[in-house]
Design a protein around this motif. Sequence first.
Motif, PDB file in Angstrom:
ATOM      1  N   SER A  60       0.797  -1.227   0.000  1.00 21.38           N
ATOM      2  CA  SER A  60       0.000   0.000   0.000  1.00 21.38           C
ATOM      3  C   SER A  60       0.831   1.280   0.000  1.00 21.38           C
ATOM      4  CB  SER A  60      -0.917   0.025   1.226  1.00 21.38           C
ATOM      5  OG  SER A  60      -0.161   0.139   2.422  1.00 21.38           O
TER       6      SER A  60
ATOM      7  N   CYS B 257       0.273   0.649   8.140  1.00 30.23           N
ATOM      8  CA  CYS B 257      -0.891  -0.228   8.229  1.00 30.23           C
ATOM      9  C   CYS B 257      -1.085  -0.715   9.653  1.00 30.23           C
ATOM     10  CB  CYS B 257      -0.722  -1.440   7.304  1.00 30.23           C
ATOM     11  SG  CYS B 257      -0.726  -1.000   5.557  1.00 30.23           S
TER      12      CYS B 257
ATOM     13  N   ARG C 105     -11.051  -1.739  -0.506  1.00 29.74           N
ATOM     14  CA  ARG C 105     -10.818  -0.324  -0.783  1.00 29.74           C
ATOM     15  C   ARG C 105      -9.652   0.209   0.050  1.00 29.74           C
ATOM     16  NH1 ARG C 105     -11.912   4.545   0.732  1.00 29.74           N
ATOM     17  NH2 ARG C 105     -13.118   4.023   2.591  1.00 29.74           N
ATOM     18  N   THR C 106      -9.651  -0.092   1.358  1.00 31.04           N
ATOM     19  CA  THR C 106      -8.582   0.381   2.251  1.00 31.04           C
ATOM     20  C   THR C 106      -7.942  -0.758   3.033  1.00 31.04           C
ATOM     21  OG1 THR C 106     -10.113   0.783   4.089  1.00 31.04           O
ATOM     22  CG2 THR C 106      -9.724   2.630   2.560  1.00 31.04           C
ATOM     23  N   SER C 107      -8.428  -1.966   2.826  1.00 35.41           N
ATOM     24  CA  SER C 107      -7.915  -3.105   3.588  1.00 35.41           C
ATOM     25  C   SER C 107      -7.318  -4.159   2.676  1.00 35.41           C
ATOM     26  CB  SER C 107      -9.033  -3.728   4.436  1.00 35.41           C
ATOM     27  OG  SER C 107     -10.012  -4.319   3.594  1.00 35.41           O
TER      28      SER C 107
ATOM     29  N   VAL D 266      -5.284  -2.662   7.584  1.00 33.41           N
ATOM     30  CA  VAL D 266      -5.908  -1.459   7.043  1.00 33.41           C
ATOM     31  C   VAL D 266      -4.832  -0.388   6.874  1.00 33.41           C
ATOM     32  CG1 VAL D 266      -7.627   0.345   7.433  1.00 33.41           C
ATOM     33  CG2 VAL D 266      -8.110  -2.011   8.125  1.00 33.41           C
TER      34      VAL D 266
ATOM     35  N   LYS E  65      -3.367   3.371   6.532  1.00 33.89           N
ATOM     36  CA  LYS E  65      -3.676   4.664   7.151  1.00 33.89           C
ATOM     37  C   LYS E  65      -2.840   5.754   6.487  1.00 33.89           C
ATOM     38  CE  LYS E  65      -6.415   3.097  10.420  1.00 33.89           C
ATOM     39  NZ  LYS E  65      -7.780   3.572  10.587  1.00 33.89           N
ATOM     40  N   ASP E  66      -3.443   6.916   6.317  1.00 32.49           N
ATOM     41  CA  ASP E  66      -2.687   8.048   5.777  1.00 32.49           C
ATOM     42  C   ASP E  66      -1.979   8.776   6.928  1.00 32.49           C
ATOM     43  OD1 ASP E  66      -4.558   9.725   7.018  1.00 32.49           O
ATOM     44  OD2 ASP E  66      -5.605  10.214   5.151  1.00 32.49           O
TER      45      ASP E  66
ATOM     46  N   ASN F 262      -8.281   6.126   7.083  1.00 34.48           N
ATOM     47  CA  ASN F 262      -8.116   5.003   6.158  1.00 34.48           C
ATOM     48  C   ASN F 262      -7.696   5.513   4.783  1.00 34.48           C
ATOM     49  OD1 ASN F 262      -8.983   3.462   8.278  1.00 34.48           O
ATOM     50  ND2 ASN F 262     -10.857   2.749   7.287  1.00 34.48           N
ATOM     51  N   ALA F 263      -6.729   4.830   4.197  1.00 32.45           N
ATOM     52  CA  ALA F 263      -6.190   5.247   2.896  1.00 32.45           C
ATOM     53  C   ALA F 263      -6.489   4.180   1.844  1.00 32.45           C
ATOM     54  CB  ALA F 263      -4.681   5.459   3.005  1.00 32.45           C
ATOM     55  N   PRO F 264      -6.810   4.596   0.631  1.00 31.18           N
ATOM     56  CA  PRO F 264      -7.045   3.621  -0.437  1.00 31.18           C
ATOM     57  C   PRO F 264      -5.783   2.813  -0.744  1.00 31.18           C
ATOM     58  CG  PRO F 264      -7.541   5.868  -1.184  1.00 31.18           C
ATOM     59  CD  PRO F 264      -6.964   5.965   0.184  1.00 31.18           C
TER      60      PRO F 264
END
Length: 182
Positions: free
Chosen positions: A48, A52, A83-85, A113, A115-116, A121-123
Amino acid sequence: MFKHIKDSQITISELMRPMHSNFSGKIHGGYILNLMDQIAFACASKHSRHYCVTASVNKVDFLNPIEVGELVTLKASVNYTGRTSMVIGVRVESENIQTGETKHCNSSYFTMVAKDNNGKNAPVPGIILDSKTSIRRFSRSIALQKLDKNRSNEFNASEFQLKDNLHLIENQNAKIELNNNL
């Protein structure tokens, strides 16, 4: 954006020392879980490109004990992307470095998941399914999510119906003694 699974796969190996053992002289399961969480984090973060967090860990069965002096190898791979996970599959094997004998010790699935920088939550990029194995793992993750959701709903405290579930306890090592307040 989509990424190949192989681009974020991670393998780590560590020699098991006496300090990692439990009271019976085997490697402590908690230590192995810690290593599994670390490699799941690394794999998810690599995929990602975000920090996370572990949202859940699916069933962990300890199949074979790990001995002091064995080389433990953990392998992590992205099995599913939402989407974010992401679901990260982790496999643990141990090797007796004197005999070369290897054994599968456990496997588990970590939902991570992304994280930004603000903790939101981040895509995450999707994965490219390029083999029968990758399609099987992705499909398995979807099926497990549905089972988990159904199980959570079925046994939700506000929805639980005692009369509908008493049959589950029959022939089990349990005795029901209800008081009149129920």
